[in-house]
Enzyme design. Structure first.
Site, PDB file in Angstrom:
ATOM      1  N   HIS A 157      59.988  22.877 -47.014  1.00 43.88           N
ATOM      2  CA  HIS A 157      60.395  22.160 -45.812  1.00 43.88           C
ATOM      3  C   HIS A 157      59.194  21.406 -45.271  1.00 43.88           C
ATOM      4  CE1 HIS A 157      62.215  21.427 -41.879  1.00 43.88           C
ATOM      5  NE2 HIS A 157      63.359  21.681 -42.480  1.00 43.88           N
ATOM      6  N   ASP A 165      69.273  25.671 -46.292  1.00 44.08           N
ATOM      7  CA  ASP A 165      70.285  25.388 -47.304  1.00 44.08           C
ATOM      8  C   ASP A 165      70.300  26.379 -48.460  1.00 44.08           C
ATOM      9  OD1 ASP A 165      71.690  23.319 -46.206  1.00 44.08           O
ATOM     10  OD2 ASP A 165      70.276  21.789 -46.853  1.00 44.08           O
TER      11      ASP A 165
END
Ligand code: ACO
Length: 447
Positions: free
Chosen positions: A324, A381
């Site tokens: 991320h 996710d």
């Protein structure tokens, strides 16, 4: 190099509302020395204000992918990626996910406060009143090919809302109507796009059902199948939607702000945000996580092979659901989703081999030097697709679910920008690296 003259600084610097001026950062280049104001947000984020940099020096900044650029001042969502903190309007995501329904959190993001019972009731009724789409819009769906991706249908139909529901003046009462239309009709469109992809008749929204129960009903009910959304699935959908409701200036939200900065209507801005969200590196990742886990399963769970592929710079494979831009620690949303996935599977008395594969893969990756050094942890996710799968939501709907859940955050961000007295159209600079001026060649002289 010539000795710099005395530093220049902004004259009459007014400061930035909602922040504290800390001092100056000095920049020296060639014969110039300038002082740039440094200010701090409420949680200690520090920034150098370079808004006068070009005027004072002729320089622009270069920040590939905007990793060091604060594009706006916002009071909606706070993230500390090093510590793994996420808050909406000051409330920890864990508290909101465990205690609030999606509609309550949508109200919080939009209005800046948690609703009272009365306010929540009014907001929910508002959403109910605006749940239907104009019947003529249902004809749009028939024009798409049978296998059209529901995300394409959603983004296109959202943009088309402006043809049926023209822009309203941006005063508070009208903003409430536009917001309710956006949130409620988007859910109906999403469910219709799913029905379209299955070739089934649409199921219309019901007044007696809550936002999430209605969504499930519109997706799974049909004239030949009795369907009643179970409390467990409604609770799980509320939770996953709360976790996705906002995430400050990510790719799709920045798109909404960028497009919105040209003063386009809300529907067009949200539709462009949805297009940005669709990408596999962003909101589309959950589908790709499931495809990756399935590939690993079919490959006899050869974890080592996939870990090595992810580490190999020459191989385009990436560990989907890992890494991320902001989180350099465990994404707090991934932790909650992992637990919820287990709870839902337990209660449904289901097992899913892909959940076990995901956990094992995570365990191995988090012990691997490459992932440790680069601080690559599971992101939201990694487990959201598994939870949706446990709820019976098909693969091509996963990014659609994300897109619907992100609407309150995107609308709040769009509105914050619209109300900003210091608003400017977004227009970055570039560093040109192409040809210098060339003489034009008529066709017969070109080789
Ligand atoms: N697998 C393998 N290596 C990775 C991964 C990954 N998933 N993610 C990052 N890396 C490596 C990069 O190759 C890079 O290595 P280098 O320093 O040797 O060049 C380093 O880690 C830093 O990665 P960047 O790509 O520079 O990080 P960035 O912040 O630009 O990208 C992103 C973040 C796009 C999320 C990336 O981690 C990724 O592609 N992850 C997989 C896709 C994914 O899960 N996306 C969903 C994100 S959450 C969301 O948007 C809702």
């Amino acid at each position: 190099m010539a000795k710099p003259s005395s530093p220049q600084s902004h004259s009459n610097y007014q400061g930035i509302p909602g922040t504290k001026l800390l001092g100056n950062a000095r920049l020296t280049f060639e014969d110039k020395e300038i002082d740039l104001p440094v200010f701090e947000g409420t949680e200690g984020d520090r920034a150098v204000d370079i808004s006068q940099l070009r005027a004072m020096t002729g320089l622009v900044t270069f920040d590939n992918g905007f990793g060091n650029t604060g594009s706006c001042i916002s009071s909606i969502t706070y993230i500390n990626g090093e510590k793994g903190i996420l808050r909406y309007r000051g409330y920890d995501i864990e508290d909101l996910a465990r205690n609030c329904k999606f509609v309550e959190v949508a109200y919080l993001l939009l209005e800046g406060k948690l609703p009272t019972e009365k306010e929540l009731g009014e907001f929910s009724s508002y959403l109910n009143e605006h749940a239907l789409i104009h019947e003529d819009m249902t004809h749009f769906f028939t024009g798409y090919p049978r296998n059209a991706h529901p995300m394409a249908i959603l983004a296109a139909t959202i943009a088309s809302l402006s043809t049926f529901y023209p822009e309203l003046e941006d005063e508070h009462e009208n903003f409430k109507i536009t917001t309710a239309r956006m949130l409620s009709k988007a859910r109906t469109i999403a469910a219709f796009s799913y029905k379209k992809s299955r070739g089934e008749p649409f199921v219309y929204p019901r007044y007696d059902l809550s936002y999430c129960a209605n969504f499930l009903n519109m997706m799974f009910a049909s004239s030949i199948r009795n369907y009643e959304p179970t409390p467990l699935l409604v609770k799980a959908l509320n939770l996953v939607m709360v976790l996705h409701a906002d995430h400050e200036q990510n790719c799709s939200t920045s798109t909404v702000r960028m497009v919105g900065s040209g003063r386009v209507n809300l529907y067009a801005a949200i539709s462009s945000g949805m297009a940005a969200l669709w990408g596999p590196l962003h909101g589309g990742a959950s589908q790709h996580v499931l495809e990756m886990l399935e590939r690993i399963r079919q490959d006899d769970c050869n974890y080592k092979k996939y870990i090595e592929m992810a580490k190999d710079k020459k191989d385009p494979f990436r560990m989907m659901g890992f890494g991320h831009r902001i989180y350099k620690n465990y994404d707090p949303r991934a932790r909650i989703l992992k637990e919820t996935c287990d709870e839902v599977l337990d209660e449904l008395k289901h097992t899913d081999p892909l959940v076990d594969i995901a956990k094992r893969l995570e365990e191995i990756a988090l012990r691997d030097d490459y992932f440790v050094e680069k601080k690559l942890y599971p992101n939201v996710d990694f487990y959201s697709g598994l939870l949706y799968r446990a709820m019976g939501i098909p693969l091509n709907m996963m990014v659609v679910m994300f897109a619907i859940a992100r609407i309150p955050g995107q609308v709040a961000q769009w509105h914050e920008e619209a109300l900003d007295p210091n608003w400017k159209i977004w227009r970055p600079r570039q560093i040109y690296s192409g040809e210098s001026r060339r003489e034009f060649l008529p066709m017969e002289q070109r080789v």
